[in-house]
Design a protein around this motif. Structure first.
Motif: not given
Length: 117
Positions: A85-104
């Motif tokens: 999920l951590d596309e930008n590699g910052d060690g955290e999951v932002d809202f857009q990354e979270y939505v990708v999980l839920v959508a998948a």
């Protein structure tokens, strides 16, 4: 259309749009509100209030998707999910990354239930 293309078309949402006063929310609007509320219930307990730390993500997954995690035999499932999920590699999951999980997960469930119906 892939997720990257969808995300680039939608772009970041910079302001909240409240529902019309007195209007009843549709099922989809209710689902969207729930997704937002679940994310913010777990985010910001440590660090950035608009992102999920690894610990916060694990708590969200265990509380909200416990049955899904129980079926995973891989003890490093949360770590793998975080890395994916951590596309930008910052060690955290932002809202857009979270939505990708839920959508998948939603797509996977849809495929499973409609193909096995």
């Amino acid at each position: 259309m892939g997720w990257g293309e969808v995300r680039s078309r939608v772009g970041p949402i910079t302001q909240r749009v409240p529902p019309a006063v007195g209007a009843m929310a549709s099922q989809l609007e209710g689902a969207m509100e729930t997704l937002i509320n679940v994310f913010h219930h777990y985010s910001g307990k440590e660090g950035d209030k608009y992102k999920l730390s690894k610990k916060e993500l694990k708590e969200l997954l265990q509380s909200e998707l416990g049955c899904f995690l129980e079926t995973q035999k891989d003890t490093g499932a949360v770590e793998k999910i975080m890395q994916d999920l951590d596309e930008n590699g910052d060690g955290e999951v932002d809202f857009q990354e979270y939505v990708v999980l839920v959508a998948a997960l939603t797509v996977a469930c849809n495929t499973f239930f409609w193909e096995n119906a």
